[in-house]
Structures are given as C-alpha cells and as structure tokens.
Motif scaffolding. Sequence first.
Motif, PDB file in Angstrom:
ATOM      1  N   GLY A 160       0.822  -1.201   0.000  1.00 43.16           N
ATOM      2  CA  GLY A 160       0.000   0.000   0.000  1.00 43.16           C
ATOM      3  C   GLY A 160       0.855   1.248   0.000  1.00 43.16           C
ATOM      4  O   GLY A 160       1.825   1.352   0.762  1.00 43.16           O
ATOM      5  N   PHE A 161       0.499   2.203  -0.870  1.00 43.89           N
ATOM      6  CA  PHE A 161       1.225   3.474  -0.927  1.00 43.89           C
ATOM      7  C   PHE A 161       0.449   4.502  -0.116  1.00 43.89           C
ATOM      8  O   PHE A 161      -0.722   4.786  -0.397  1.00 43.89           O
ATOM      9  N   ASN A 162       1.113   5.060   0.909  1.00 40.73           N
ATOM     10  CA  ASN A 162       0.469   6.014   1.810  1.00 40.73           C
ATOM     11  C   ASN A 162       0.342   7.370   1.113  1.00 40.73           C
ATOM     12  O   ASN A 162       1.342   7.967   0.690  1.00 40.73           O
ATOM     13  N   LEU A 163      -0.888   7.853   0.997  1.00 43.35           N
ATOM     14  CA  LEU A 163      -1.131   9.143   0.356  1.00 43.35           C
ATOM     15  C   LEU A 163      -0.891  10.313   1.300  1.00 43.35           C
ATOM     16  O   LEU A 163      -0.975  11.464   0.884  1.00 43.35           O
ATOM     17  N   GLY A 164      -0.576  10.012   2.562  1.00 46.98           N
ATOM     18  CA  GLY A 164      -0.259  11.061   3.521  1.00 46.98           C
ATOM     19  C   GLY A 164      -1.408  11.466   4.402  1.00 46.98           C
ATOM     20  O   GLY A 164      -1.215  12.171   5.404  1.00 46.98           O
ATOM     21  N   ASP A 165      -2.632  11.047   4.070  1.00 43.69           N
ATOM     22  CA  ASP A 165      -3.806  11.414   4.880  1.00 43.69           C
ATOM     23  C   ASP A 165      -4.402  10.203   5.573  1.00 43.69           C
ATOM     24  O   ASP A 165      -5.563  10.246   6.020  1.00 43.69           O
ATOM     25  N   GLY A 166      -3.624   9.123   5.648  1.00 47.33           N
ATOM     26  CA  GLY A 166      -4.119   7.916   6.294  1.00 47.33           C
ATOM     27  C   GLY A 166      -4.757   6.929   5.344  1.00 47.33           C
ATOM     28  O   GLY A 166      -5.087   5.808   5.742  1.00 47.33           O
ATOM     29  N   SER A 167      -4.955   7.332   4.100  1.00 51.61           N
ATOM     30  CA  SER A 167      -5.517   6.419   3.105  1.00 51.61           C
ATOM     31  C   SER A 167      -4.399   5.859   2.238  1.00 51.61           C
ATOM     32  O   SER A 167      -3.320   6.453   2.109  1.00 51.61           O
ATOM     33  N   TYR A 168      -4.673   4.699   1.615  1.00 51.11           N
ATOM     34  CA  TYR A 168      -3.652   3.999   0.852  1.00 51.11           C
ATOM     35  C   TYR A 168      -4.165   3.634  -0.537  1.00 51.11           C
ATOM     36  O   TYR A 168      -5.361   3.377  -0.727  1.00 51.11           O
ATOM     37  N   VAL A 169      -3.233   3.610  -1.479  1.00 53.37           N
ATOM     38  CA  VAL A 169      -3.484   3.006  -2.784  1.00 53.37           C
ATOM     39  C   VAL A 169      -2.893   1.611  -2.729  1.00 53.37           C
ATOM     40  O   VAL A 169      -1.683   1.444  -2.534  1.00 53.37           O
ATOM     41  N   LEU A 170      -3.739   0.583  -2.867  1.00 54.43           N
ATOM     42  CA  LEU A 170      -3.307  -0.796  -2.741  1.00 54.43           C
ATOM     43  C   LEU A 170      -2.914  -1.348  -4.102  1.00 54.43           C
ATOM     44  O   LEU A 170      -3.635  -1.173  -5.101  1.00 54.43           O
ATOM     45  N   LEU A 171      -1.748  -2.017  -4.149  1.00 58.25           N
ATOM     46  CA  LEU A 171      -1.231  -2.564  -5.398  1.00 58.25           C
ATOM     47  C   LEU A 171      -0.801  -4.009  -5.186  1.00 58.25           C
ATOM     48  O   LEU A 171      -0.142  -4.332  -4.187  1.00 58.25           O
TER      49      LEU A 171
ATOM     50  N   ASP B  80       1.306  -7.515  -6.550  1.00 59.10           N
ATOM     51  CA  ASP B  80       2.607  -7.740  -7.182  1.00 59.10           C
ATOM     52  C   ASP B  80       2.491  -7.724  -8.698  1.00 59.10           C
ATOM     53  O   ASP B  80       3.387  -7.239  -9.399  1.00 59.10           O
ATOM     54  N   ASP B  81       1.378  -8.256  -9.226  1.00 62.82           N
ATOM     55  CA  ASP B  81       1.183  -8.259 -10.682  1.00 62.82           C
ATOM     56  C   ASP B  81       1.029  -6.845 -11.219  1.00 62.82           C
ATOM     57  O   ASP B  81       1.534  -6.514 -12.300  1.00 62.82           O
ATOM     58  N   GLU B  82       0.333  -5.996 -10.469  1.00 65.99           N
ATOM     59  CA  GLU B  82       0.167  -4.614 -10.909  1.00 65.99           C
ATOM     60  C   GLU B  82       1.491  -3.859 -10.861  1.00 65.99           C
ATOM     61  O   GLU B  82       1.798  -3.054 -11.750  1.00 65.99           O
ATOM     62  N   LEU B  83       2.279  -4.108  -9.827  1.00 66.30           N
ATOM     63  CA  LEU B  83       3.580  -3.442  -9.716  1.00 66.30           C
ATOM     64  C   LEU B  83       4.530  -3.886 -10.804  1.00 66.30           C
ATOM     65  O   LEU B  83       5.435  -3.137 -11.217  1.00 66.30           O
ATOM     66  N   ALA B  84       4.362  -5.130 -11.299  1.00 66.18           N
ATOM     67  CA  ALA B  84       5.248  -5.643 -12.345  1.00 66.18           C
ATOM     68  C   ALA B  84       5.157  -4.814 -13.621  1.00 66.18           C
ATOM     69  O   ALA B  84       6.098  -4.791 -14.423  1.00 66.18           O
ATOM     70  N   ALA B  85       4.044  -4.108 -13.800  1.00 66.10           N
ATOM     71  CA  ALA B  85       3.888  -3.270 -14.992  1.00 66.10           C
ATOM     72  C   ALA B  85       4.882  -2.117 -15.012  1.00 66.10           C
ATOM     73  O   ALA B  85       5.199  -1.568 -16.076  1.00 66.10           O
ATOM     74  N   ALA B  86       5.373  -1.724 -13.814  1.00 63.54           N
ATOM     75  CA  ALA B  86       6.331  -0.622 -13.733  1.00 63.54           C
ATOM     76  C   ALA B  86       7.776  -1.103 -13.704  1.00 63.54           C
ATOM     77  O   ALA B  86       8.703  -0.283 -13.661  1.00 63.54           O
ATOM     78  N   ASP B  87       7.978  -2.418 -13.711  1.00 66.36           N
ATOM     79  CA  ASP B  87       9.348  -2.938 -13.672  1.00 66.36           C
ATOM     80  C   ASP B  87      10.119  -2.496 -14.911  1.00 66.36           C
ATOM     81  O   ASP B  87       9.548  -2.437 -16.011  1.00 66.36           O
ATOM     82  N   PRO B  88      11.420  -2.188 -14.754  1.00 64.04           N
ATOM     83  CA  PRO B  88      12.220  -1.836 -15.931  1.00 64.04           C
ATOM     84  C   PRO B  88      12.364  -3.031 -16.861  1.00 64.04           C
ATOM     85  O   PRO B  88      12.223  -4.185 -16.446  1.00 64.04           O
TER      86      PRO B  88
END
Length: 302
Positions: free
Chosen positions: A64-75, A77-85
């Motif tokens: 989860g990526f913290n947006l700074g206000d206590g909420s998160y964007v959940l990702l 492993d398959d979704e993160l693989a799209a950003a892999d170099p």
Amino acid sequence: MARAIWSGSLSFGLVNVPVGLFSATQDKTIHFNQVEAGTSDRIRYKKVNERTGREVDNAKIVKGFNLGDGSYVLLTDDELAAADPERSRNIAIVDFVEAAEIDPLLYRNGYYLAPQGEGARQAYALLREAMLRESKVAVAELVMRNKEYLVTVRPHEKDNVLVMHTLYYSDEVRSPQEELPNLPGEETFTDRELAIASQLIDAMTSPWDPEQYHDTHRQRVEELVASKHEGREIVLEAPAPAPKVVDLMAALEASVKAASGATAPKAPAKAAKKAAPAKAAKKAAPAKTAEAPRRAARRKAS
C-alpha cells in the motif's frame, strides 16, 4: 571461489564484454538474536492487523502506498510488475567522466566485475588499460532484481580488475542547507588560528594504510561474548568524563604539541653503529608500523 550474483555483459560502443558481478565487501557487524531471558527460546515476530490484532496470512498481504492522509493506494505484485524496468543483461556505458567530478556522497555499494570465459579476457583487459591511461571512470546503467541502477565502472589501480559502484540519484541526496541547522556562514579567522590549524593537520598527516584501522568495538564484543561463554565475570567500566570546554586556540596548540611529540623515538647514532647487522635488521620496523604510536598518541590527546 566466489559465485557471481549477476551475469551479463559490459558494453561500450559496439563492444560487448561478458562479465559476472561479485560482491567486493562483506559486512562483519556482529548480529544478535532476541531470546527470552533465562532460556534459549527465540523471539519471533508476527504480522498482525493493527486494528483487529489478528495475525494475517502472507497470501492476503498486499503493498500500500500512503497518500499522507491515512488512506492507501493498494497494489498487487502483478500490478507493480507493470512498472518494472525492461529486463536486461547488459551494463551499458553511457559516458566517461573524471572520477573527481563525482561527489563521494553518491556512492552506494561496491562490486567486482570479472570477465566470463577465456574469450572475454582480452576485451576486458583492453577496456581496463584504456581507462587507466585516460584516467576516466565509466557511467553506466544496470537492471538487477527488477530495479534500475546508475553505476560507475572504474579500473582498480593495484589489481587487474574493474570495480563497479552503484550510485544514488542526485535527488536522493539531501540538501544540507535545507536539512541541517546551525551551519556556519561567513565565519572569520585570524591568521594565527589558520596557521595553527594547518600545523595540526600537517602533524597528523600520514600515508593512507587501511590495515592500520580496526573495528575495535567488534573486537571488544567478541571478547565479551567469549568471556561470558567461559563463565568469567563481566566488569563494567565507568564512562569517561565529558571533556571540558577550553579555548579554541589553547586546544589547537595542545593538539599540535601532542601530535608532534607522537613520533617514534629515534635510536642514538652511536648505538646504531655498535649494533650487529642481524640485530639492526631485526629491530628495523616497516615505515607504516611507525604510524601506530603516533595514532595512539593522537587518540590520547583527543
């Protein structure tokens, strides 16, 4: 023999040199496990939901990526693989620069690059020799373990090897002006203060020899562990008193005096003539060992 942690090729222009990547350093920090007092039972950590207090299975854990206000964007492993170099087995040299132009703050970890296969040795040695002759360092890009790195490749002056260092990107280095309080501004000094400070630096200057420096804390911990294992009593020493605040000039002058007097005493000329050749050779110490008394005196003076 060491095992390569990555293998691929080092390219400059249209030349590709098959290479393997090897760790150049090892961490000798002493590590401890946590155990319950009076037992040999290890203490383990569990992954629990901080709201419910229940343990969560690894299969149900996502990033989860913290947006700074206590909420998160959940990702996932398959979704993160799209950003892999893009996967690559190539260390692509993009520039050659002067080593002195690279701020040492940018260096991360060091590795050795070694040619892979007999056919790679000629091109590897040629690149190393040309870089030594031109006094240049290569800047390259590397993809390793799904992460993109900026690296430098330089020839080692003593060993016939190329050394690779991973680098921080420039925006990863904090600005001291923005982060640090109480930095000096337009400070002024008297000629005498600068002269004494320069004299102190000159008195403490010696050839660089990494063998003269040791991890004394690690040695003390190893001795402590051995003593406790053998059943000997551990005696705690009282902490050293805090140094008194003294005048800057007085401290500089005292430091110069201590450092200047830290050189090893020379034997009288007459005694040297009477000594037998064999004994004289036995007493002669390498130049670098003469630095040890000086360093000990400097630490004592400090």
